[in-house]
Design an enzyme around this catalytic site. Sequence first.
Site, short mmCIF file in Angstrom:
data_model
loop_
_atom_site.label_atom_id
_atom_site.label_comp_id
_atom_site.label_asym_id
_atom_site.label_seq_id
_atom_site.Cartn_x
_atom_site.Cartn_y
_atom_site.Cartn_z
N GLU A 1 -24.87 -23.15 -34.11
CA GLU A 1 -25.14 -24.57 -34.37
C GLU A 1 -26.56 -25.00 -34.03
OE1 GLU A 1 -21.90 -26.83 -32.62
OE2 GLU A 1 -20.41 -25.55 -33.58
N GLU B 1 -14.42 -19.55 -38.21
CA GLU B 1 -13.60 -20.52 -37.46
C GLU B 1 -12.72 -21.33 -38.41
OE1 GLU B 1 -15.98 -22.92 -34.77
OE2 GLU B 1 -17.29 -21.24 -34.28
O1 G3I Z 1 -9.72 -24.09 -19.14
C1 G3I Z 1 -9.87 -25.45 -18.73
C2 G3I Z 1 -8.64 -25.90 -17.98
O2 G3I Z 1 -8.51 -25.15 -16.81
C3 G3I Z 1 -8.78 -27.40 -17.69
O3 G3I Z 1 -7.61 -27.85 -17.07
C4 G3I Z 1 -9.01 -28.19 -18.96
C5 G3I Z 1 -9.24 -29.67 -18.70
O4 G3I Z 1 -10.20 -30.23 -19.54
O5 G3I Z 1 -10.16 -27.67 -19.59
C6 G3I Z 1 -10.05 -26.31 -19.95
O6 G3I Z 1 -11.24 -25.92 -20.59
C7 G3I Z 1 -11.42 -26.42 -21.90
C8 G3I Z 1 -11.60 -25.21 -22.82
O7 G3I Z 1 -11.92 -25.64 -24.11
C9 G3I Z 1 -10.36 -24.34 -22.94
O8 G3I Z 1 -9.41 -24.99 -23.70
C10 G3I Z 1 -12.69 -27.26 -21.90
O9 G3I Z 1 -12.47 -28.44 -21.14
C11 G3I Z 1 -13.05 -27.62 -23.31
O10 G3I Z 1 -14.30 -28.28 -23.34
C12 G3I Z 1 -13.14 -26.36 -24.17
O11 G3I Z 1 -13.38 -26.78 -25.49
C13 G3I Z 1 -13.71 -25.77 -26.41
C14 G3I Z 1 -15.06 -26.14 -27.05
O12 G3I Z 1 -15.37 -25.24 -28.08
C15 G3I Z 1 -16.20 -26.09 -26.02
O13 G3I Z 1 -16.34 -24.80 -25.50
C16 G3I Z 1 -12.62 -25.73 -27.47
O14 G3I Z 1 -11.41 -25.25 -26.89
C17 G3I Z 1 -13.05 -24.80 -28.60
O15 G3I Z 1 -12.10 -24.87 -29.64
C18 G3I Z 1 -14.42 -25.25 -29.12
O16 G3I Z 1 -14.80 -24.34 -30.11
C19 G3I Z 1 -15.94 -24.68 -30.89
C20 G3I Z 1 -16.69 -23.40 -31.20
O17 G3I Z 1 -17.03 -22.74 -29.99
C21 G3I Z 1 -17.94 -23.68 -32.02
N1 G3I Z 1 -17.59 -24.41 -33.23
C22 G3I Z 1 -16.82 -25.61 -33.04
C23 G3I Z 1 -15.55 -25.32 -32.23
C24 G3I Z 1 -14.72 -26.57 -32.05
O18 G3I Z 1 -15.41 -27.53 -31.28
#
Ligand code: G3I
Length: 355
Positions: free
Chosen positions: A150, A257
């Site tokens: 990105e 994705e």
């Molecule tokens: O693991 C913790 C958990 O312990 C905690 O209780 C919870 C509370 O918020 O958070 C959990 O972590 C989350 C993690 O995903 C695992 O689900 C983070 O807060 C959350 O910010 C994280 O979001 C991910 C995001 O990228 C940021 O890394 C999404 O799951 C994931 O689907 C998303 O993926 C992105 C790709 O990398 C790039 N393209 C877009 C795509 C969607 O946004």
Amino acid sequence: MNNIFLSFFLALHVFCFAQEIQESALKEAAGFPVGSSIRFVPFMQDKELSHLQKHHFDSYTAGSDMKMYQIAPRENAYQWARVDSIVDYTKANNQRLFGHTLIWHSATPTWVVKKAKKNPEWLDTFMKTYIQKYVGRYKGIVDGWDVVNEGFNTRGSGYRKESIWYATMGEEYIEKAFRYAHEADPDAVLFYNDFNIERDTLKFNSMMKMVEDFQRRDVPISGIGFQMHIRMDIPNEVIAYTLQRAADTGLQIHLSEVDVIFNTHDDSKGGGIQLYNKLTDEMRLAQAKKYADLVQMYQEIVPKKQQYGITFWGFNDRDTWINRFFKLRDWPCIYDEELNPKPAFYGFLNALTVD
Ligand code: G3I
């Protein structure tokens, strides 16, 4: 094919073949690797999910576990344990491990942002150390990497200038990331990965300008990742056009994705617009056709030797990021909220050809 005929055809197909196809594994039906993003914990402890993951997929992408905020949460505190477990899992199950992602503005830990602001020269040194430690540690194990994710603006042309990487190092940060990764593992397949490039031709053109410049100057890029978070209303013609131009570079093409969304959104967190509150049979069938169209375009447009594979961003409507992120109720995946295959699954499966 008109809609009534198409609905009848798909419904009949699902009805007649559901029993027989239920056990068909996507990875066996596809002529390219098929994957899904997954959270190692807790999803790998969920028997049903891990069964489906092993059954259908031969490529593994970590949804979050391999991002910088997980690997380097604090200065000089590299956390490898989770990735090591993922490596064991993928080896035991004969799956390709894909590295998502080395440099992404959104996954850059706060301590890195703060330090780069105070001491801009440090960021390049840190990037080099981080990439070379990480890619070097999993050399020959991680098959390919989203080296930069990105790097272009959400909409329209131009680099994402507010990224700490761009703001500190200029556009050269992208090229440097590829060079550092290549030095650490010359055999790794190195991708530039972005969203909306299949639909926003201004954004796509900006990316292509960079990719073609890299190719001319021997910057070691080996692939283009189309995230492909598409909506039902994204025209196939536009997707086909961008896929064709990307394939013309001769690089590997990864649909990295994939999901297919019904409702709309403005690309920002919480920016969902709930147009549909209920998933009707007609919508299920239309989505099956969209998944089938996507597979067909990939197979027809991208030459076999450039097909790095298709990866879903989560494969079930229960866990999809779309609902959490956009604050929507949507149904973008191939499995439903009860972990049953949807017409979308059969649309995808039946469109696969092995040659
Ligand atoms: O693991 C913790 C958990 O312990 C905690 O209780 C919870 C509370 O918020 O958070 C959990 O972590 C989350 C993690 O995903 C695992 O689900 C983070 O807060 C959350 O910010 C994280 O979001 C991910 C995001 O990228 C940021 O890394 C999404 O799951 C994931 O689907 C998303 O993926 C992105 C790709 O990398 C790039 N393209 C877009 C795509 C969607 O946004």
